[in-house]
Write a protein that holds these residues in place. Structure first.
Motif, mmCIF file in Angstrom:
data_model
loop_
_atom_site.group_PDB
_atom_site.id
_atom_site.type_symbol
_atom_site.label_atom_id
_atom_site.label_comp_id
_atom_site.label_asym_id
_atom_site.label_seq_id
_atom_site.Cartn_x
_atom_site.Cartn_y
_atom_site.Cartn_z
ATOM 1 N N LEU A 43 35.825 24.466 37.266
ATOM 2 C CA LEU A 43 34.636 25.164 36.788
ATOM 3 C C LEU A 43 33.641 24.146 36.251
ATOM 4 O O LEU A 43 33.994 23.281 35.446
ATOM 5 C CB LEU A 43 34.998 26.161 35.683
ATOM 6 C CG LEU A 43 33.830 26.898 35.040
ATOM 7 C CD1 LEU A 43 33.198 27.881 36.022
ATOM 8 C CD2 LEU A 43 34.287 27.622 33.780
ATOM 9 N N THR A 59 43.057 30.895 36.041
ATOM 10 C CA THR A 59 42.437 32.194 35.781
ATOM 11 C C THR A 59 42.975 33.267 36.712
ATOM 12 O O THR A 59 43.556 32.963 37.765
ATOM 13 C CB THR A 59 40.902 32.101 35.928
ATOM 14 O OG1 THR A 59 40.310 33.316 35.451
ATOM 15 C CG2 THR A 59 40.488 31.860 37.368
ATOM 16 N N PRO A 87 41.334 37.057 41.152
ATOM 17 C CA PRO A 87 40.601 36.154 40.253
ATOM 18 C C PRO A 87 39.119 36.129 40.625
ATOM 19 O O PRO A 87 38.765 36.221 41.800
ATOM 20 C CB PRO A 87 41.248 34.786 40.527
ATOM 21 C CG PRO A 87 42.553 35.092 41.189
ATOM 22 C CD PRO A 87 42.351 36.368 41.934
ATOM 23 N N ALA A 92 36.851 33.429 35.270
ATOM 24 C CA ALA A 92 37.114 32.000 35.067
ATOM 25 C C ALA A 92 36.239 31.448 33.941
ATOM 26 O O ALA A 92 36.712 30.677 33.097
ATOM 27 C CB ALA A 92 36.876 31.226 36.364
ATOM 28 N N ASP A 95 37.699 32.707 30.688
ATOM 29 C CA ASP A 95 38.910 31.969 30.323
ATOM 30 C C ASP A 95 38.572 30.578 29.799
ATOM 31 O O ASP A 95 39.151 30.116 28.813
ATOM 32 C CB ASP A 95 39.854 31.859 31.528
ATOM 33 C CG ASP A 95 40.565 33.168 31.812
ATOM 34 O OD1 ASP A 95 40.780 33.964 30.880
ATOM 35 O OD2 ASP A 95 40.928 33.396 32.986
#
Length: 162
Positions: A43, A59, A87, A92, A95
């Motif tokens: 990410l 995630t 997901p 994401a 998280d």
């Protein structure tokens, strides 16, 4: 003699119909098994003045809560995009924010069944920009709670001027 070809045709047709009728159910079961298993993605959050976050995140789709938008499902089933939970990019981001102790906020739009990410790490678009979501270098064609992520994907939230 005419009965044998007709009988073969009926048996062949019945067998084909049975195969076609059962094939989608088998394929569907294979496609959806374990789809919301956690995946590891990279990410990146790129703000107007540089990199705000980059890291690997584990995630899966889940409920997401924002100060502005409240709590809503963010597991790929949003808007009927996927038949089962998967997901997603926004999950994401959520998280990463929880695990790496930064904030984000988003407005929930019931008509889209998705969030609009408004602020990440106190950086907002403020009417002059928005947070674009891309996966593997391509902007997502649907919202961040609707797009299915796969293991190894590169997810980016990029501050983008209008």
């Amino acid at each position: 003699m005419h009965r044998i070809p007709v009988r073969r045709d009926l048996i062949t047709t019945a067998a084909l119909a049975l195969a076609l009728a059962s094939a989608p159910a088998v394929a569907h079961a294979q496609d959806t098994s374990g789809t919301n298993a956690p995946v590891k993605v990279t990410l990146t959050v790129q703000g107007p003045d540089g990199l705000l976050f980059k890291g690997k995140i584990r995630t899966k789709g889940h409920d997401v809560t924002t100060a502005t938008g409240g709590t809503h499902t963010c597991d790929g089933t949003n808007g009927g995009a996927n038949p089962t939970a998967v997901p997603t990019p926004t999950a994401a981001l959520d998280d990463a924010a929880r695990k790496r102790h930064f904030t984000w906020d988003g407005t929930w739009y019931a008509s889209f069944d998705d969030y609009s990410v408004d602020t990440i790490k106190n950086v907002s678009g403020g009417g002059a920009a928005y947070w674009n979501i891309s996966v593997n270098g391509t902007s997502t064609p649907v919202g961040g709670c609707q797009f299915k992520l796969n293991a190894g994907d590169n997810v980016a939230f990029t501050w983008t001027a209008f």
